[in-house]
Design a protein around this motif. Structure first.
Motif, short mmCIF file in Angstrom:
data_model
loop_
_atom_site.label_atom_id
_atom_site.label_comp_id
_atom_site.label_asym_id
_atom_site.label_seq_id
_atom_site.Cartn_x
_atom_site.Cartn_y
_atom_site.Cartn_z
N GLU A 130 0.84 -1.21 0.00
CA GLU A 130 0.00 0.00 0.00
C GLU A 130 0.87 1.25 0.00
N SER A 133 -5.08 -7.17 -2.78
CA SER A 133 -6.30 -7.99 -2.69
C SER A 133 -5.95 -9.43 -2.30
N LEU A 142 2.01 1.75 -3.45
CA LEU A 142 0.88 2.25 -4.24
C LEU A 142 0.72 3.76 -4.04
N GLN A 160 -2.52 -3.36 -6.61
CA GLN A 160 -3.88 -3.57 -6.13
C GLN A 160 -4.22 -5.06 -6.11
N SER A 170 -2.00 -1.31 -10.83
CA SER A 170 -2.90 -2.46 -11.01
C SER A 170 -2.33 -3.72 -10.36
#
Length: 196
Positions: free
Chosen positions: A15, A95, A18, A91, A88
């Motif tokens: 994160e 997930s 990101l 993410q 992407s």
């Protein structure tokens, strides 16, 4: 718990990456807007020149600026595409890590439930063992009393000598069998003599 902490650390790292990539993307977009503002300033500057000079200068400057801007746009588009790709991927990784955290927590919960069931079974077995021991002690006590009564009955008969030492079960049975045989013989003799 260690696996969950490890997964959460990995998720926090992903994160953080990101957020960094998003910040870089915003910086590139800001630079692009600044270039556009510079182009507008150049256009305003040349607007004050004579029409012919302005057109010539504008053409030269526009060609140079267009070429430069085209390169910048191409580079930034490439960087943005790379950033979007990384975002992407991150993410997707986040997930996946979240799913692994959920799975690990479920496994931990199942393990705790199984451990609780085993503990309950162990407590039930301990209780049953205690009950069995109490019952065994009760039976052993009754058996000992019964055995003592048999010994008393056996050795209280007339003509039987008291035991000199503690008797084994076989010796008690042997003494009882002897009394039974003697009674049977006596009854047989009485029968033979015609006595009731």
């Amino acid at each position: 718990t260690g696996a969950i902490s490890s997964l959460q650390r990995q998720m926090e790292i992903q994160e953080s990456k990101l957020r960094r990539f998003r910040s870089e993307k915003e910086l590139l977009q800001k630079q692009l807007r600044e270039r556009e503002a510079q182009l507008q300033a150049v256009s305003d500057k040349f607007f004050s020149l004579t029409e012919e000079q302005r057109q010539e200068e504008i053409m030269v400057m526009m060609e140079e600026e267009n070429h430069s801007l085209q390169q910048v746009v191409t580079e930034q588009e490439s960087q943005l595409a790379e950033q979007n790709k990384l975002i992407s991927e991150l993410q997707g990784t986040i997930s996946q890590l979240r799913a692994e955290v959920v799975t690990t927590r479920l496994q931990l919960l199942k393990h705790k439930q199984a451990q609780k069931e085993i503990q309950n079974q162990a407590e039930a077995l301990q209780h049953k063992e205690l009950q069995t021991r109490v019952a065994l002690e009760h039976i052993s006590s009754k058996f000992e009393r019964y055995r003592n009564k048999i010994i008393q009955a056996t050795f209280s008969a007339e003509g039987i000598q008291d035991p000199q030492a503690e008797l084994t079960d076989d010796e008690v049975l042997e003494a009882m069998q002897k009394i039974i045989n003697e009674r049977a013989e006596f009854q047989q003799k009485l029968k033979n003599k015609g006595s009731k």
